[in-house]
Design an enzyme around this catalytic site. Structure first.
Site, mmCIF file in Angstrom:
data_model
loop_
_atom_site.group_PDB
_atom_site.id
_atom_site.type_symbol
_atom_site.label_atom_id
_atom_site.label_comp_id
_atom_site.label_asym_id
_atom_site.label_seq_id
_atom_site.Cartn_x
_atom_site.Cartn_y
_atom_site.Cartn_z
ATOM 1 N N CYS A 128 -12.530 -27.447 13.460
ATOM 2 C CA CYS A 128 -12.641 -28.630 14.243
ATOM 3 C C CYS A 128 -11.750 -29.939 13.565
ATOM 4 O O CYS A 128 -11.947 -30.942 13.916
ATOM 5 C CB CYS A 128 -14.210 -28.874 13.958
ATOM 6 N N GLN A 158 -22.600 -21.446 9.396
ATOM 7 C CA GLN A 158 -22.111 -20.626 8.764
ATOM 8 C C GLN A 158 -22.827 -19.736 7.897
ATOM 9 O O GLN A 158 -22.483 -18.474 7.360
ATOM 10 C CB GLN A 158 -21.175 -20.942 7.508
ATOM 11 N N SER A 212 -24.763 -21.863 15.965
ATOM 12 C CA SER A 212 -23.601 -21.701 17.005
ATOM 13 C C SER A 212 -23.587 -20.150 17.395
ATOM 14 O O SER A 212 -23.359 -19.536 16.565
ATOM 15 C CB SER A 212 -22.496 -22.270 16.632
ATOM 16 N N THR A 233 -28.084 -28.077 33.231
ATOM 17 C CA THR A 233 -28.689 -26.804 33.570
ATOM 18 C C THR A 233 -28.434 -25.704 32.303
ATOM 19 O O THR A 233 -27.437 -25.871 31.773
ATOM 20 C CB THR A 233 -27.913 -26.102 35.019
ATOM 21 N N HIS A 241 -20.892 -18.515 18.962
ATOM 22 C CA HIS A 241 -19.623 -17.966 18.627
ATOM 23 C C HIS A 241 -19.128 -17.671 17.152
ATOM 24 O O HIS A 241 -18.195 -16.992 17.032
ATOM 25 C CB HIS A 241 -18.410 -18.901 19.192
ATOM 26 N N GLY A 262 -22.996 -25.669 17.520
ATOM 27 C CA GLY A 262 -23.364 -26.422 16.293
ATOM 28 C C GLY A 262 -23.099 -27.796 16.282
ATOM 29 O O GLY A 262 -23.995 -28.646 15.771
#
Length: 376
Positions: free
Chosen positions: A322, A175, A195, A233, A197, A69
């Site tokens: 974060c 979220q 994101s 990659t 995860h 994200g």
């Protein structure tokens, strides 16, 4: 340890993990290689892109795979600013945006920034947004679901205003993806990000979407991967695992929402004995993600409460992962107009698919005991 920090990250789903291993061993080729092994990897990559586009109701040509994200927010905003709808150097953002949004905006040179506060319900005031717009405004960025209190911003209303004024609109969906049906909302914005995860997929993988009608210029020059959107990659195994997790979580949107509503009610009941010391920041049910509960306990620092809960075997948080390690309070507390001291009293509890009712009751009772001992 009982986990109540699903808004920060989630465990990898076992089926997604199996997909990751299979893709890593059977589809290991570089998706940009021209031989058959590379072609197999490329086919899997494009199947994942198409499946995620179908889940979101958007054109797959606008989906780009990223590292998550934060990178998605950065690259999407840079892409939009490379192709504004009109001349101008003014950007409007929510004051409570994720740190990755504040990070990209703070590095921009020559732009003026306006940050929108939240009202007492944790929502952007649409009238305040309209008043903030100038002829120079080229971008509005507002997070769909706040990561710290779970309020759901009125994306449709914001989009309507942005279209009326020829303004790009970016929204952080980190979220909301996997928790809210996005098929009606995703096609409205100029760009969004999410994101892996946060939805029981792997860490280090995510998606950014840019409306294919926008002729953006790449931030990284000379990149050959993801049609020039980012270098490196492509992580096909992680993308395949994230897609598997996305399919699984989107199939359970309705039942999960109902279960989280019940768990939220259970926590409210369990902390009722200390309600005079507690303020929960939330909107009406229609504008509130039930799995995230942001609250203050008057006179008790959130970091101390988090450590006490940890000592009793419960993992909660004081806000966005974060920002952990920084001494400043969560950005949402500033957006809500709280003082620095009040902001330090903030804690966040978030539920996931393994959260049990009896564990929620235990957490509530533990918080009540901690507060009573502290107050006495």
């Amino acid at each position: 340890m009982i986990y109540f920090d699903f808004a920060a990250t989630t465990p990898l789903d076992s089926e997604a993990a199996e997909v990751f291993v299979q893709a890593s061993t059977e589809y290991f080729g570089n998706s940009s290689s021209l031989h058959d092994i590379g072609g197999q990897s490329q086919d899997l990559l494009e199947n994942c892109r198409e499946e995620l586009a179908n889940l979101l109701g958007v054109n797959k040509k606008g989906l780009y795979f990223t590292s998550g994200g934060s990178e998605g927010n950065f690259l999407a905003i840079e892409a939009l600013l490379s192709a504004p709808k009109k001349p101008g150097k003014h950007i409007i953002a929510g004051m409570s945006e994720h740190s990755s949004i504040h990070g990209v905006l703070s590095r921009l040179e020559g732009y003026s920034l306006t940050y929108l506060p939240l009202n007492s319900s944790g929502l952007i005031d649409i009238e305040v947004l309209e008043r903030a717009i100038t002829p120079e405004t080229v971008l509005v960025t507002v997070q769909h679901v706040n990561s710290e209190i779970g309020t759901i911003q009125p994306i449709e209303d914001i989009d309507s205003i942005c279209r009326e004024h020829d303004i790009h609109f970016h929204s952080d969906f980190v979220q909301s993806f996997g928790k809210i049906e996005l098929k009606k909302i995703a096609p409205l914005v100029s760009s969004f990000s999410f994101s892996g995860h946060k939805i029981y997929g792997p860490k280090g993988v995510g998606v950014a979407y840019i409306d294919p009608a926008i002729s953006w210029s790449p931030f990284f020059p000379g990149g050959s991967h993801e049609r020039g959107f980012r270098p490196g990659t492509v992580n096909v195994p992680a993308i395949a695992a994230m897609t598997a997790a996305a399919q699984k979580i989107n199939d359970q949107l309705g039942p999960s929402h109902d279960r989280f509503l019940e768990l939220r009610g259970t926590l409210m009941e369990s902390i009722d004995p200390i309600k005079e010391f507690v303020h929960i920041y939330q909107a009406d049910p229609d504008s509130q993600l039930p799995s995230i509960i942001g609250l203050r306990i008057f006179g008790i620092e959130g970091q101390w409460m988090m450590l006490e809960c940890n000592r009793h075997g419960f993992a909660i948080s004081t806000g966005s992962a974060c920002q952990i390690g920084m001494q400043a309070p969560a950005k949402v507390t500033q957006a809500l107009g709280l003082s620095p001291q009040e902001g330090k009293e903030f804690i966040r509890i978030s539920f996931g698919k393994t959260t049990k009712r009896e564990d929620v009751v235990k957490l509530g009772e533990t918080i009540v005991d901690i507060v009573n001992k502290f107050k006495n």
